[in-house]
Design an enzyme around this catalytic site. Structure first.
Site: not given
Length: 408
Positions: A80, A175
């Site tokens: 991400d 994350e």
């Protein structure tokens, strides 16, 4: 090196921005686009036991080519990108043989990446720099890490003469919003220790990070017409401001460095009757971290004594300093340090002024120091990564695998 550049650009063009307001995992559906691509690619290069679960956590195995048992190690990165800046329509620019001068990211908007401001650029003169076009982030955090891990695994598969034990690979969503390790199955991963490839500039090697907590303060008071307010109105906004003013003025992010902790007020909103303050608490020292939380509680208690319990404080621990979990197995840091030195890199060992999946994973039973991925200026339009730094990270991963085989 061209294969690294091609792979990296392929990844960053896929929008994988996470969303802190979402309750799903992954927090955005578009993260599946890259996740599914990575699964296919891991299978194509010859990795074994490639899996992706219902939350988009990816795991794969490179089997040992030794005839004896050694510890199983892992490498982890997240796919991400930060919600802090746009990750849509990323259009990377490649600057070959960087001349040390200003890099025009966007001529039309006058956006320039200058070594006069970002002096780290000076160390990459003559190298290949990959930048944004000034309208999005780049995504080197952490698609550089993914690029490096997959490239290293592909190299080991194509060079069986390099001896190594069982290597595990893990890629995670979310994350950037603090949830990257929340659904990570440490037992299924099956590694004795691992490394997150999620640091910044070349040479970084980190095994310390902040202890972290979030705090939310809610103030409820009374609004009265200001013309008739004497001895009646109690302004919640002013109480919220008082709380902020009672925090140590010098202990804020912009006035601290190294292992120095801080209070960081990042959100305030409200009106006369209701106000909210949100902040984060950070410190490398566990005892000082606890003192900071107690200080905030004492401030609220002091003001509640005056304002008849008008203030509600909620503190939530977020993560802790992985140092306490790494030090008992410090040889895993020494292996990474030796790997860097053996490929001509001077290790930069310093505490992280933030968090990492490695912190949470370390407390979940998987000791996990953090290694550089090569990028700079994460989460914004000035983000860049030298291709040579990614190439060196690949060498470090390969060397760690070799050293683990020879030292175990």
């Amino acid at each position: 090196m061209q294969d690294i550049i091609t792979r990296f650009i392929d990844y960053v063009k896929i929008d994988t921005q996470s969303d802190p307001t979402s309750n799903s995992t992954p927090s955005t559906k578009k993260q599946w686009d890259l996740a599914n691509k990575l699964v296919t690619e891991l299978k194509e290069i010859g990795m074994a036991d490639v899996t992706i679960d219902e939350n988009a956590y990816i795991m794969a195995t490179l089997p040992s080519n030794l005839d004896y048992e050694i510890p199983t190690i892992g490498f982890i990165a997240h796919f991400d990108t930060s919600p802090d800046f746009s990750g849509t329509h990323v259009n990377p620019q490649i600057i070959h043989k960087y001349d040390g001068k200003d890099i025009v990211l966007n001529k039309e908007k006058g956006i320039i990446l200058s070594p006069d401001y970002f002096d780290d650029l000076n160390q990459y003169k003559g190298q290949t720099i990959i930048t944004t076009d000034g309208t999005t982030l780049l995504g080197a955090d952490d698609k550089a890490g993914i690029t490096e891990i997959i490239t290293a695994m592909e190299y080991l598969i194509n060079h069986p003469e390099i001896k190594h034990g069982t290597i595990k690979v893990g890629f995670t969503p979310d994350e950037e919003i603090g949830r990257g390790a929340h659904h990570f199955d440490v037992k299924s991963f099956g590694a004795d220790w691992a490394y997150t490839m999620d640091g910044s500039q070349i040479g970084e090697l980190e095994y310390e990070n902040f202890n972290a907590a979030s705090a939310k303060i809610s103030v409820t008071r009374k609004s009265v017409h200001p013309g008739y307010a004497k001895n009646k109105m109690v302004n919640a906004l002013l109480i919220a401001n008082k709380i902020i003013s009672m925090l140590p003025e010098a202990e804020v992010p912009e006035k601290t460095s190294g292992r120095e902790g801080f209070f960081h007020v990042h959100h305030i909103q409200g009106e006369i009757e209701q106000a909210e303050v949100e902040l984060i608490i950070r410190d490398h020292s566990k005892s000082r971290f606890e003192e900071r939380k107690q200080m905030l509680q004492d401030i609220v208690s002091q003001l509640n004594a005056v304002h008849k319990d008008a203030i509600v404080l909620e503190i939530k621990d977020q993560y802790f300093n992985m140092k306490e979990k790494i030090e008992p197995v410090f040889h895993i840091v020494e292996i990474a340090k030796e790997a860097m030195e053996s490929v001509g890199i001077t290790p930069i060992i310093k505490p992280i002024r933030g968090g990492t999946d490695g912190s949470q994973l370390s407390f979940m039973g998987l000791p996990c120091p953090n290694i550089f991925a090569g990028g700079h200026n994460f989460h914004g339009k000035y983000e860049y990564v030298p291709a040579e730094s990614m190439a060196k990270a690949v060498e470090v991963i390969i060397k760690i695998c070799e050293l683990t085989a020879t030292k175990s």
